[in-house]
Design an enzyme around this catalytic site. Structure first.
Site, PDB file in Angstrom:
ATOM      1  N   ASN A 143      -2.008   1.989   5.881  1.00 18.08           N
ATOM      2  CA  ASN A 143      -1.202   0.846   5.463  1.00 18.08           C
ATOM      3  C   ASN A 143      -0.922   0.023   6.721  1.00 18.08           C
ATOM      4  O   ASN A 143      -0.505   0.584   7.729  1.00 18.08           O
ATOM      5  CB  ASN A 143       0.103   1.379   4.845  1.00 18.08           C
ATOM      6  CG  ASN A 143       1.034   0.270   4.395  1.00 18.08           C
ATOM      7  OD1 ASN A 143       0.650  -0.889   4.334  1.00 18.08           O
ATOM      8  ND2 ASN A 143       2.268   0.653   4.087  1.00 18.08           N
ATOM      9  N   GLY A 144      -1.178  -1.285   6.683  1.00 14.81           N
ATOM     10  CA  GLY A 144      -0.959  -2.117   7.866  1.00 14.81           C
ATOM     11  C   GLY A 144      -2.206  -2.938   8.155  1.00 14.81           C
ATOM     12  O   GLY A 144      -3.087  -3.065   7.297  1.00 14.81           O
ATOM     13  N   HIS A 153      15.412 -38.428  -5.198  1.00 12.50           N
ATOM     14  CA  HIS A 153      14.617 -38.735  -4.002  1.00 12.50           C
ATOM     15  C   HIS A 153      13.161 -38.311  -4.172  1.00 12.50           C
ATOM     16  O   HIS A 153      12.446 -38.143  -3.201  1.00 12.50           O
ATOM     17  CB  HIS A 153      15.237 -38.063  -2.774  1.00 12.50           C
ATOM     18  CG  HIS A 153      16.652 -38.505  -2.533  1.00 12.50           C
ATOM     19  ND1 HIS A 153      16.972 -39.767  -2.102  1.00 12.50           N
ATOM     20  CD2 HIS A 153      17.829 -37.868  -2.722  1.00 12.50           C
ATOM     21  CE1 HIS A 153      18.293 -39.885  -2.012  1.00 12.50           C
ATOM     22  NE2 HIS A 153      18.833 -38.739  -2.389  1.00 12.50           N
ATOM     23  N   CYS A 192       0.848  -1.189   0.000  1.00 13.87           N
ATOM     24  CA  CYS A 192       0.000   0.000   0.000  1.00 13.87           C
ATOM     25  C   CYS A 192       0.890   1.248   0.000  1.00 13.87           C
ATOM     26  O   CYS A 192       1.921   1.272   0.659  1.00 13.87           O
ATOM     27  CB  CYS A 192      -0.952   0.094   1.182  1.00 13.87           C
ATOM     28  SG  CYS A 192      -2.116  -1.249   1.303  1.00 13.87           S
ATOM     29  N   LYS A 252      11.718 -16.272  -9.690  1.00 12.61           N
ATOM     30  CA  LYS A 252      11.465 -15.256 -10.730  1.00 12.61           C
ATOM     31  C   LYS A 252      10.422 -15.770 -11.716  1.00 12.61           C
ATOM     32  O   LYS A 252       9.533 -15.042 -12.119  1.00 12.61           O
ATOM     33  CB  LYS A 252      12.752 -14.909 -11.496  1.00 12.61           C
ATOM     34  CG  LYS A 252      13.829 -14.174 -10.752  1.00 12.61           C
ATOM     35  CD  LYS A 252      13.507 -12.753 -10.353  1.00 12.61           C
ATOM     36  CE  LYS A 252      12.865 -12.694  -8.998  1.00 12.61           C
ATOM     37  NZ  LYS A 252      13.685 -12.421  -7.866  1.00 12.61           N
ATOM     38  N   GLU A 260       6.914 -15.877 -10.144  1.00 13.24           N
ATOM     39  CA  GLU A 260       6.425 -14.562  -9.742  1.00 13.24           C
ATOM     40  C   GLU A 260       5.947 -13.718 -10.918  1.00 13.24           C
ATOM     41  O   GLU A 260       4.920 -13.057 -10.822  1.00 13.24           O
ATOM     42  CB  GLU A 260       7.610 -13.878  -9.044  1.00 13.24           C
ATOM     43  CG  GLU A 260       7.381 -12.522  -8.515  1.00 13.24           C
ATOM     44  CD  GLU A 260       8.610 -12.006  -7.778  1.00 13.24           C
ATOM     45  OE1 GLU A 260       9.747 -12.417  -8.099  1.00 13.24           O
ATOM     46  OE2 GLU A 260       8.428 -11.162  -6.887  1.00 13.24           O
ATOM     47  N   GLU A 294      16.281 -19.119  -6.724  1.00 18.68           N
ATOM     48  CA  GLU A 294      15.982 -17.748  -7.129  1.00 18.68           C
ATOM     49  C   GLU A 294      15.463 -17.701  -8.578  1.00 18.68           C
ATOM     50  O   GLU A 294      14.520 -16.974  -8.885  1.00 18.68           O
ATOM     51  CB  GLU A 294      17.240 -16.877  -6.944  1.00 18.68           C
ATOM     52  CG  GLU A 294      17.147 -15.443  -7.436  1.00 18.68           C
ATOM     53  CD  GLU A 294      16.084 -14.595  -6.754  1.00 18.68           C
ATOM     54  OE1 GLU A 294      15.456 -15.050  -5.789  1.00 18.68           O
ATOM     55  OE2 GLU A 294      15.851 -13.462  -7.242  1.00 18.68           O
ATOM     56  N   LYS A 352       5.496  -4.753  -3.863  1.00 17.99           N
ATOM     57  CA  LYS A 352       6.943  -4.704  -3.706  1.00 17.99           C
ATOM     58  C   LYS A 352       7.409  -4.948  -2.269  1.00 17.99           C
ATOM     59  O   LYS A 352       8.165  -5.858  -2.016  1.00 17.99           O
ATOM     60  CB  LYS A 352       7.465  -3.361  -4.227  1.00 17.99           C
ATOM     61  CG  LYS A 352       8.975  -3.204  -4.160  1.00 17.99           C
ATOM     62  CD  LYS A 352       9.665  -4.105  -5.142  1.00 17.99           C
ATOM     63  CE  LYS A 352      11.165  -3.975  -5.121  1.00 17.99           C
ATOM     64  NZ  LYS A 352      11.811  -5.100  -5.796  1.00 17.99           N
ATOM     65  N   ARG A 388       3.949  -0.504  -4.798  1.00 21.30           N
ATOM     66  CA  ARG A 388       3.694  -1.021  -3.449  1.00 21.30           C
ATOM     67  C   ARG A 388       2.351  -1.741  -3.339  1.00 21.30           C
ATOM     68  O   ARG A 388       2.068  -2.410  -2.357  1.00 21.30           O
ATOM     69  CB  ARG A 388       3.707   0.136  -2.441  1.00 21.30           C
ATOM     70  CG  ARG A 388       5.035   0.859  -2.353  1.00 21.30           C
ATOM     71  CD  ARG A 388       4.934   1.982  -1.350  1.00 21.30           C
ATOM     72  NE  ARG A 388       4.757   1.465  -0.016  1.00 21.30           N
ATOM     73  CZ  ARG A 388       5.748   1.228   0.843  1.00 21.30           C
ATOM     74  NH1 ARG A 388       6.986   1.481   0.500  1.00 21.30           N
ATOM     75  NH2 ARG A 388       5.504   0.762   2.033  1.00 21.30           N
ATOM     76  N   TRP A 398      -2.952  -2.660  -1.648  1.00 24.22           N
ATOM     77  CA  TRP A 398      -2.727  -4.105  -1.818  1.00 24.22           C
ATOM     78  C   TRP A 398      -3.611  -4.747  -0.758  1.00 24.22           C
ATOM     79  O   TRP A 398      -3.384  -4.584   0.436  1.00 24.22           O
ATOM     80  CB  TRP A 398      -1.246  -4.433  -1.597  1.00 24.22           C
ATOM     81  CG  TRP A 398      -0.942  -5.883  -1.804  1.00 24.22           C
ATOM     82  CD1 TRP A 398      -0.654  -6.488  -2.997  1.00 24.22           C
ATOM     83  CD2 TRP A 398      -0.897  -6.923  -0.813  1.00 24.22           C
ATOM     84  NE1 TRP A 398      -0.431  -7.830  -2.807  1.00 24.22           N
ATOM     85  CE2 TRP A 398      -0.570  -8.127  -1.471  1.00 24.22           C
ATOM     86  CE3 TRP A 398      -1.097  -6.951   0.565  1.00 24.22           C
ATOM     87  CZ2 TRP A 398      -0.446  -9.336  -0.803  1.00 24.22           C
ATOM     88  CZ3 TRP A 398      -0.973  -8.170   1.228  1.00 24.22           C
ATOM     89  CH2 TRP A 398      -0.650  -9.345   0.546  1.00 24.22           C
TER      90      TRP A 398
END
Ligand code: M6R
Length: 610
Positions: free
Chosen positions: A100-101, A506, A2, A487, A490, A483, A605, A27, A74
């Site tokens: 925000n929160g 395995h 947010c 990517k 995402e 990583e 973000k 954000r 968000w």
């Protein structure tokens, strides 16, 4: 997570709010809204979707105003629609709140307020704030006191801003667990949830601390704690560079940030390499080096990409410094009562410096009297301020939601710390010099990989319809496999898994068939022969192998269907190179699949909520 922007001054506020919201859109981007005061009347406009949707709803003759707040959301509580978009109002649309929160006791407060006759319009936790403040205003308190009293009742996290049509000469802001930065202008004040929104407006800022609120007026700022103790207003000057937050001709921030890496890795090392002594100078930990040097154990913590960088840190520290390391997800660390002795050291890795779980892990470690270091990109961020010492990445603003240049800078910082500690413990000057010279070569080696973008794009075309991808690596390359897979998930929305290559027998080998692309990081290193064996295992099951290999390796072509070459590099620093083609591949796949690269669905973000 947010974005909040607010302004009071003598200029028309709406363009300031919209511009600020665009800068903060990374954000959160599922809905947005603004509230202004015009001739002491509250004007509100909100829209589901991105900021452009809000702009389209704003009439050309939107009221002029010199005080207002804006928000890009968000979603946490309540689906992303217009009713749940911020700002939220009281029953009489007298005041407006952006937040925000998460308000954890919103259920209890909501019921209490409903019982008192308040009518709610949204499913959000935030709306309890506007009705709570309304309740105190109704008892005759000024806005500043109504907000303060209201916040005393609130449990949870907030960065918030409030305007009230009966109080046109100030706006209220407060912080607990979600960042808020106050900007000081000429006869004007700004508030934003990060400095990106203030670029070009002012470089004089006050970072509000947790438990503080502030009154912003045209005459300046007054800060105090929510429990009513006075606080001196601390003003800092921040580095402002508009270029760093623009796309600079690239179609997406992510591509710009991938392409910037030769420069950003260079910037991370700038002024820190001491060639003659074959070591490194890190001003941020210079005076606090002993705890690290004599630590019995180092705990590296972070989330997502930062956690992957931390895993590489584990390999570096254990091999070259000789200190036992554990790497832990911050979200686990914070809740599991970890055993931390006084001779343990915690290093928190975070691009934003605001990730809620990592910040909570930092606080938990400090509560246990452990020395805590931070590796952050955002200057003045909460983690940077709450740790005992630390090292900044100096990678410049990272706006794309997928972290790219921050990762390579995080690994570079971990390599610098390795060289510093290693030279003080057991690394000879000859080996130190070799490592240092290799680090100096990394930027131009990254550049050479970036020049292969055409070839990587062709690979993406060949595999754009893949439904699953497996990423394999061993040793230093295992975190790179994780990583690379992150990517791909995402931004291209393809299910991808990173695995230590030897582990596939395995279980995951059962997934391999002719439709399964398997990306194997098979650079020329101490376990090259072992990874060739793993490739054979995949080939024997008709898996399609794409290898990331070292230039000059012709052998690999016998085993892999496609090969992307990287320059030869010392094994500990190879992740700085092998990740580059994986970033580009994820980017190209996402473009081919029409995904929103910079703002992938459901993400934001900086994750400033749990
Ligand atoms: O700002 P931080 O480094 O603390 O963020 C941690 C993660 O949220 C972040 O790395 C996330 O995983 C990225 N979007 C991955 O690209």
């Amino acid at each position: 997570m947010c974005g909040i922007i607010g302004y009071i001054g003598d200029t028309n506020v709406l363009p300031i709010l919209i511009n600020g919201l665009h800068r903060l859109e990374y954000r959160g981007y599922d809905s947005a809204g603004v509230a202004l005061l015009n001739e002491n009347r509250l004007y509100l406009q909100r829209a589901a979707g991105k900021i452009t949707a809000l702009e389209q709803k704003l009439p050309a003759d939107a009221p002029l105003s010199t005080i207002g707040i804006g928000h890009t959301r968000w979603a946490t509580h309540g689906v992303p629609n217009e009713a749940n978009a911020h700002p939220h109002c009281d029953c009489h649309q007298r005041l407006a709140v952006v937040h925000n929160g998460i308000i954890e006791n919103h259920g209890v407060l909501r019921q209490e307020l409903i019982d008192k006759g308040h009518i709610f319009q949204s499913q959000t936790d935030t709306e309890v704030l506007s009705h709570l403040f309304e309740e105190y205003l109704a008892s005759g308190m000024p806005l500043s006191e109504a907000v303060r009293q209201g916040l005393l009742r609130v449990q949870g996290t907030f960065g918030l801003a409030v305007i009230d049509e009966e109080t046109p000469d100030y706006l209220m802001v407060a912080r607990n667990g979600s960042p808020l930065i106050i900007g000081h202008g000429q006869g004007a004040c700004f508030v934003a949830s990060d400095t990106a929104a203030l670029v070009g407006l002012t470089d004089k800022v006050t970072f509000l601390d947790d438990g503080e609120l502030a009154i912003l007026s045209r005459n300046g700022v007054a800060v105090k704690t929510i429990d009513n103790r006075s606080v001196d207003t601390r003003v800092e000057i921040i580095d402002q560079n508009l270029k760093r937050i623009e796309k600079a001709g690239y179609p997406h921030y992510m591509l710009k940030e991938i392409m910037e890496q030769p420069q950003t890795v260079e910037d991370t090392m700038r002024g820190r390499l001491l060639e003659e002594e074959c070591t490194v100078k890190l001003g941020g930990i210079g005076n606090d080096i002993d705890s690290l040097l004599y630590a019995r154990r180092i705990i590296l913590t972070g989330c997502g990409t930062s956690w992957h960088a931390a895993l590489i840190g584990e390999y570096l520290f254990e091999e070259l410094v000789g200190i036992p390391v554990e790497v832990e997800y911050a979200s686990e660390f914070r809740y599991r009562n970890p055993i931390i002795s006084e001779d343990s050291v915690v290093i928190a890795v975070s691009q934003s410096g605001e990730t809620a779980d990592t910040l909570a892990a930092v606080r938990e470690a400090r509560r246990k009297r452990c020395k805590v270091y931070g590796i952050c990109n955002v200057v003045g961020s909460s983690i940077a301020r709450e740790t005992d010492a630390g090292v900044y990445l100096h990678a410049g603003a990272e706006i794309g939601v997928a972290s790219t240049k921050a990762f390579t800078s995080q690994v570079t910082v971990l390599a610098l710390i390795t060289l510093l500690l290693g030279r003080m413990r057991s690394i000879s000057s000859a080996r130190g010099g070799e490592l240092l010279r290799e680090l100096q070569q990394i930027p131009q080696k990254i550049e050479r990989i970036l020049q292969q973008h055409e070839q990587i794009r062709a690979l993406a075309e060949a595999y754009q319809d893949a439904r699953n991808i497996l990423y394999l690596g061993r040793g230093y390359q295992f975190p790179v496999a994780l990583e690379g897979a992150l990517k791909m998930k995402e931004i291209a929305y393809i299910h991808a898994e990173g695995y230590p290559a030897a582990e596939i027998k395995h279980g995951p080998l059962a997934l391999i068939d002719k439709d399964m692309p398997v990306i194997v990081i098979a650079t020329h290193d101490s376990i090259y022969d072992k990874i060739l064996n793993n490739i054979q295992e995949v080939r024997a099951r008709n898996g399609r192998v794409i290898a990331i290999a070292t230039e000059g390796d012709q052998e690999i072509k016998k085993y892999a269907e496609h090969v992307i070459y990287i320059p030869d590099v010392l094994e500990p620093f190879a992740p700085l190179l092998t990740i580059i083609p994986l970033q580009l591949l994820a980017y190209d796949m996402a473009i081919l699949r029409n995904c929103d690269v910079d703002q992938p669905r459901n993400l934001a973000k900086s994750v400033t909520v749990e």
